[in-house]
Motif scaffolding. Structure first.
Motif, PDB file in Angstrom:
ATOM      1  N   ALA A 167      67.541  20.324  86.270  1.00  0.00           N
ATOM      2  CA  ALA A 167      66.746  21.368  85.611  1.00  0.00           C
ATOM      3  C   ALA A 167      65.408  20.803  85.138  1.00  0.00           C
ATOM      4  O   ALA A 167      64.382  21.480  85.210  1.00  0.00           O
ATOM      5  CB  ALA A 167      67.526  21.965  84.444  1.00  0.00           C
ATOM      6  N   ALA A 168      65.416  19.574  84.668  1.00  0.00           N
ATOM      7  CA  ALA A 168      64.171  18.931  84.238  1.00  0.00           C
ATOM      8  C   ALA A 168      63.218  18.760  85.418  1.00  0.00           C
ATOM      9  O   ALA A 168      62.017  19.021  85.299  1.00  0.00           O
ATOM     10  CB  ALA A 168      64.470  17.584  83.591  1.00  0.00           C
ATOM     11  N   GLU A 169      63.757  18.349  86.540  1.00  0.00           N
ATOM     12  CA  GLU A 169      62.915  18.194  87.735  1.00  0.00           C
ATOM     13  C   GLU A 169      62.336  19.538  88.152  1.00  0.00           C
ATOM     14  O   GLU A 169      61.144  19.644  88.454  1.00  0.00           O
ATOM     15  CB  GLU A 169      63.729  17.585  88.871  1.00  0.00           C
ATOM     16  CG  GLU A 169      62.917  17.323  90.107  1.00  0.00           C
ATOM     17  CD  GLU A 169      63.715  16.645  91.206  1.00  0.00           C
ATOM     18  OE1 GLU A 169      63.230  16.662  92.351  1.00  0.00           O
ATOM     19  OE2 GLU A 169      64.794  16.107  90.945  1.00  0.00           O
ATOM     20  N   GLU A 170      63.165  20.568  88.152  1.00  0.00           N
ATOM     21  CA  GLU A 170      62.719  21.908  88.537  1.00  0.00           C
ATOM     22  C   GLU A 170      61.593  22.401  87.624  1.00  0.00           C
ATOM     23  O   GLU A 170      60.633  23.016  88.090  1.00  0.00           O
ATOM     24  CB  GLU A 170      63.903  22.875  88.461  1.00  0.00           C
ATOM     25  CG  GLU A 170      63.551  24.323  88.713  1.00  0.00           C
ATOM     26  CD  GLU A 170      64.751  25.223  88.555  1.00  0.00           C
ATOM     27  OE1 GLU A 170      65.287  25.655  89.591  1.00  0.00           O
ATOM     28  OE2 GLU A 170      65.166  25.470  87.399  1.00  0.00           O
ATOM     29  N   ALA A 230      72.033  26.806  86.745  1.00  0.00           N
ATOM     30  CA  ALA A 230      73.179  25.957  87.070  1.00  0.00           C
ATOM     31  C   ALA A 230      73.491  24.997  85.924  1.00  0.00           C
ATOM     32  O   ALA A 230      74.663  24.740  85.616  1.00  0.00           O
ATOM     33  CB  ALA A 230      72.910  25.181  88.356  1.00  0.00           C
ATOM     34  N   ALA A 231      72.453  24.481  85.281  1.00  0.00           N
ATOM     35  CA  ALA A 231      72.660  23.562  84.157  1.00  0.00           C
ATOM     36  C   ALA A 231      73.361  24.275  83.002  1.00  0.00           C
ATOM     37  O   ALA A 231      74.294  23.724  82.407  1.00  0.00           O
ATOM     38  CB  ALA A 231      71.331  22.971  83.701  1.00  0.00           C
ATOM     39  N   LEU A 232      72.944  25.482  82.698  1.00  0.00           N
ATOM     40  CA  LEU A 232      73.614  26.240  81.637  1.00  0.00           C
ATOM     41  C   LEU A 232      75.075  26.512  81.979  1.00  0.00           C
ATOM     42  O   LEU A 232      75.962  26.345  81.137  1.00  0.00           O
ATOM     43  CB  LEU A 232      72.882  27.556  81.369  1.00  0.00           C
ATOM     44  CG  LEU A 232      71.591  27.474  80.574  1.00  0.00           C
ATOM     45  CD1 LEU A 232      70.941  28.851  80.474  1.00  0.00           C
ATOM     46  CD2 LEU A 232      71.847  26.915  79.184  1.00  0.00           C
ATOM     47  N   ARG A 233      75.328  26.920  83.221  1.00  0.00           N
ATOM     48  CA  ARG A 233      76.710  27.186  83.648  1.00  0.00           C
ATOM     49  C   ARG A 233      77.562  25.919  83.578  1.00  0.00           C
ATOM     50  O   ARG A 233      78.710  25.950  83.134  1.00  0.00           O
ATOM     51  CB  ARG A 233      76.741  27.743  85.075  1.00  0.00           C
ATOM     52  CG  ARG A 233      76.393  29.203  85.189  1.00  0.00           C
ATOM     53  CD  ARG A 233      76.749  29.770  86.562  1.00  0.00           C
ATOM     54  NE  ARG A 233      76.235  28.979  87.669  1.00  0.00           N
ATOM     55  CZ  ARG A 233      75.026  29.112  88.201  1.00  0.00           C
ATOM     56  NH1 ARG A 233      74.190  30.014  87.722  1.00  0.00           N
ATOM     57  NH2 ARG A 233      74.655  28.370  89.215  1.00  0.00           N
ATOM     58  N   THR A 234      76.982  24.802  83.994  1.00  0.00           N
ATOM     59  CA  THR A 234      77.712  23.541  83.990  1.00  0.00           C
ATOM     60  C   THR A 234      78.001  23.087  82.565  1.00  0.00           C
ATOM     61  O   THR A 234      79.102  22.605  82.273  1.00  0.00           O
ATOM     62  CB  THR A 234      76.941  22.460  84.765  1.00  0.00           C
ATOM     63  OG1 THR A 234      76.662  22.949  86.079  1.00  0.00           O
ATOM     64  CG2 THR A 234      77.736  21.177  84.865  1.00  0.00           C
ATOM     65  N   CYS A 235      77.057  23.244  81.675  1.00  0.00           N
ATOM     66  CA  CYS A 235      77.285  22.894  80.265  1.00  0.00           C
ATOM     67  C   CYS A 235      78.444  23.705  79.703  1.00  0.00           C
ATOM     68  O   CYS A 235      79.327  23.159  79.025  1.00  0.00           O
ATOM     69  CB  CYS A 235      76.029  23.130  79.433  1.00  0.00           C
ATOM     70  SG  CYS A 235      74.714  21.929  79.716  1.00  0.00           S
ATOM     71  N   TRP A 264      63.373  24.577  76.175  1.00  0.00           N
ATOM     72  CA  TRP A 264      63.002  24.446  77.579  1.00  0.00           C
ATOM     73  C   TRP A 264      61.775  25.279  77.877  1.00  0.00           C
ATOM     74  O   TRP A 264      61.644  26.397  77.391  1.00  0.00           O
ATOM     75  CB  TRP A 264      64.182  24.871  78.448  1.00  0.00           C
ATOM     76  CG  TRP A 264      64.337  24.020  79.662  1.00  0.00           C
ATOM     77  CD1 TRP A 264      64.276  24.452  80.956  1.00  0.00           C
ATOM     78  CD2 TRP A 264      64.591  22.622  79.720  1.00  0.00           C
ATOM     79  NE1 TRP A 264      64.463  23.396  81.811  1.00  0.00           N
ATOM     80  CE2 TRP A 264      64.658  22.259  81.071  1.00  0.00           C
ATOM     81  CE3 TRP A 264      64.734  21.633  78.752  1.00  0.00           C
ATOM     82  CZ2 TRP A 264      64.879  20.952  81.489  1.00  0.00           C
ATOM     83  CZ3 TRP A 264      64.970  20.334  79.162  1.00  0.00           C
ATOM     84  CH2 TRP A 264      65.038  20.002  80.514  1.00  0.00           C
ATOM     85  N   PRO A 265      60.847  24.753  78.695  1.00  0.00           N
ATOM     86  CA  PRO A 265      59.599  25.484  78.962  1.00  0.00           C
ATOM     87  C   PRO A 265      59.779  26.698  79.870  1.00  0.00           C
ATOM     88  O   PRO A 265      58.928  27.580  79.873  1.00  0.00           O
ATOM     89  CB  PRO A 265      58.707  24.430  79.623  1.00  0.00           C
ATOM     90  CG  PRO A 265      59.656  23.457  80.234  1.00  0.00           C
ATOM     91  CD  PRO A 265      60.853  23.437  79.313  1.00  0.00           C
ATOM     92  N   VAL A 266      60.856  26.736  80.635  1.00  0.00           N
ATOM     93  CA  VAL A 266      61.127  27.883  81.503  1.00  0.00           C
ATOM     94  C   VAL A 266      62.562  28.335  81.278  1.00  0.00           C
ATOM     95  O   VAL A 266      63.431  27.524  80.975  1.00  0.00           O
ATOM     96  CB  VAL A 266      60.910  27.556  83.005  1.00  0.00           C
ATOM     97  CG1 VAL A 266      59.473  27.229  83.289  1.00  0.00           C
ATOM     98  CG2 VAL A 266      61.810  26.429  83.456  1.00  0.00           C
ATOM     99  N   THR A 267      62.804  29.616  81.425  1.00  0.00           N
ATOM    100  CA  THR A 267      64.158  30.128  81.213  1.00  0.00           C
ATOM    101  C   THR A 267      64.673  30.843  82.454  1.00  0.00           C
ATOM    102  O   THR A 267      65.437  31.797  82.354  1.00  0.00           O
ATOM    103  CB  THR A 267      64.200  31.071  79.997  1.00  0.00           C
ATOM    104  OG1 THR A 267      63.244  32.121  80.203  1.00  0.00           O
ATOM    105  CG2 THR A 267      63.887  30.324  78.721  1.00  0.00           C
ATOM    106  N   ALA A 268      64.252  30.364  83.589  1.00  0.00           N
ATOM    107  CA  ALA A 268      64.702  30.926  84.856  1.00  0.00           C
ATOM    108  C   ALA A 268      64.618  29.832  85.908  1.00  0.00           C
ATOM    109  O   ALA A 268      63.934  28.828  85.717  1.00  0.00           O
ATOM    110  CB  ALA A 268      63.842  32.116  85.258  1.00  0.00           C
ATOM    111  N   GLY A 269      65.316  30.059  86.986  1.00  0.00           N
ATOM    112  CA  GLY A 269      65.312  29.108  88.088  1.00  0.00           C
ATOM    113  C   GLY A 269      66.732  28.664  88.391  1.00  0.00           C
ATOM    114  O   GLY A 269      67.586  28.607  87.502  1.00  0.00           O
TER     115      GLY A 269
END
Length: 82
Positions: free
Chosen positions: A72-75, A47-52, A37-42
């Motif tokens: 997360a991709a949109e963000e 939320a995507a990590l928690r949901t996974c 992933w290009p960013v590791t914050a936001g």
């Protein structure tokens, strides 16, 4: 541990222009978020990590992780191949 297979895969462009990765499960999505992933914050990324994790623990459905991955991709302005 449930790997949370998705009914419909998501293909996204990695940080290397022209390189794509297809994700077919929640486990693959978590790996993509942590390694490609290009960013590791936001908020959507976190939320995507928690949901996974929740899917792999059997607490939520894989469809929720798929949607969180798309959010997360949109963000992060990650291109999703149609």
């Amino acid at each position: 541990m449930d790997n949370g297979m998705w009914g419909e895969p998501i293909t996204f462009e990695t940080a290397t222009l022209g390189k794509y990765w297809t994700v077919t499960s929640t486990a693959e999505a978590a790996r993509a978020l942590m390694e490609r992933w290009p960013v590791t914050a936001g908020p959507a990324y976190e939320a995507a990590l928690r949901t996974c994790l929740a899917v792999m623990e059997g607490k939520v459905r894989p469809a929720e992780a798929r949607q969180a991955f798309l959010n997360a991709a949109e963000e992060a302005d990650v291109f999703i191949r149609p």
